[in-house]
Scaffold this motif. Structure first.
Motif: not given
Length: 230
Positions: A2-5, A29-31, A56-59
């Motif tokens: 889930n790539v956000l940006l 990305f979002a896990a 990198h994961e969002a957090a």
């Protein structure tokens, strides 16, 4: 995934790329939210070569950005044409970019990385080394110059222009420092003084609330969704 940006960063984004330069991509990305509640946390970063891409994961991305990490920070200040993935949540992240910045963390991160680059240069000695090492030395010198200029711009204005003003000046500086590493020291000292003499419009600490709210929207958005590839 889930790539956000995601966007093109590094030398291409700075305007410093030359023939043969790598094209580097960075993204968020979002896990899947449910995966965060098990015994084993999902990977926080994925790094690939050919193509060169770091996600990198969002957090984790938020923590790095709030800490002033220069590489992570540039992702949300790219020119529009350098983004290869943009989602509504990614656009929201760009929208809160100013809240992620703080004076002390910008200064510490950018000057800290620039100082690391100088130590690498200094450790290589007087320039009497192989052509390949000289090439790497010139690259480190360009990074030092960029970190100084961009870091001070963020510190003094609260904004970041990822593309440098005069790419040729960076390449000339790299060649000079490749011949004599100590030629980088005056620039580092000059920017240390500029930081000391300048009052930043940025707060002492970043405002974590917008990042926290954004991350909670990400978690809500990806709760109950099937895993990618499932």
């Amino acid at each position: 995934m889930n790539v956000l940006l995601s966007g093109i960063v590094g030398s291409t984004a700075y305007g410093l790329a030359r023939e043969g330069s790598d094209i580097d991509r960075l993204g968020v990305f979002a896990a899947p939210t449910e995966s965060l509640h098990g015994l084993h946390a999902p990977k926080e970063s994925h790094v690939t070569t050919r193509p060169d891409r770091t996600l990198h994961e969002a957090a984790k991305w938020c923590r790095l950005a709030l800490g002033g990490n220069p590489t992570v920070t540039e992702l949300v200040w790219l020119p529009d044409e350098l983004y290869d993935v943009r989602t509504p949540l990614g656009d929201e992240l760009i929208g809160i970019r100013g809240s992620l910045l703080s004076a002390k963390r910008v200064r510490d991160a950018y000057l800290g990385y620039a100082t690391q680059q100088f130590k690498r240069l200094y450790d290589r000695g007087d320039g009497s080394f192989s052509a390949d090492t000289r090439k790497r030395t010139a690259k480190h010198a360009r990074h030092l110059m960029r970190l100084c200029h961009q870091g001070f711009e963020v510190y003094a204005t609260g904004r970041l222009n990822v593309r440098v003003d005069d790419p040729d000046a960076y390449h000339r500086f790299g060649d000079e420092v490749a011949a004599d590493a100590m030629r980088a020291l005056p620039m580092l000292k000059r920017f240390e003084s500029l930081f000391d003499e300048t009052r930043s419009p940025l707060p002492d600490q970043p405002d974590e609330a917008p990042a926290e709210a954004w991350l909670r929207r990400v978690r809500a958005s990806f709760y109950g969704r099937p895993r990618a590839g499932a």
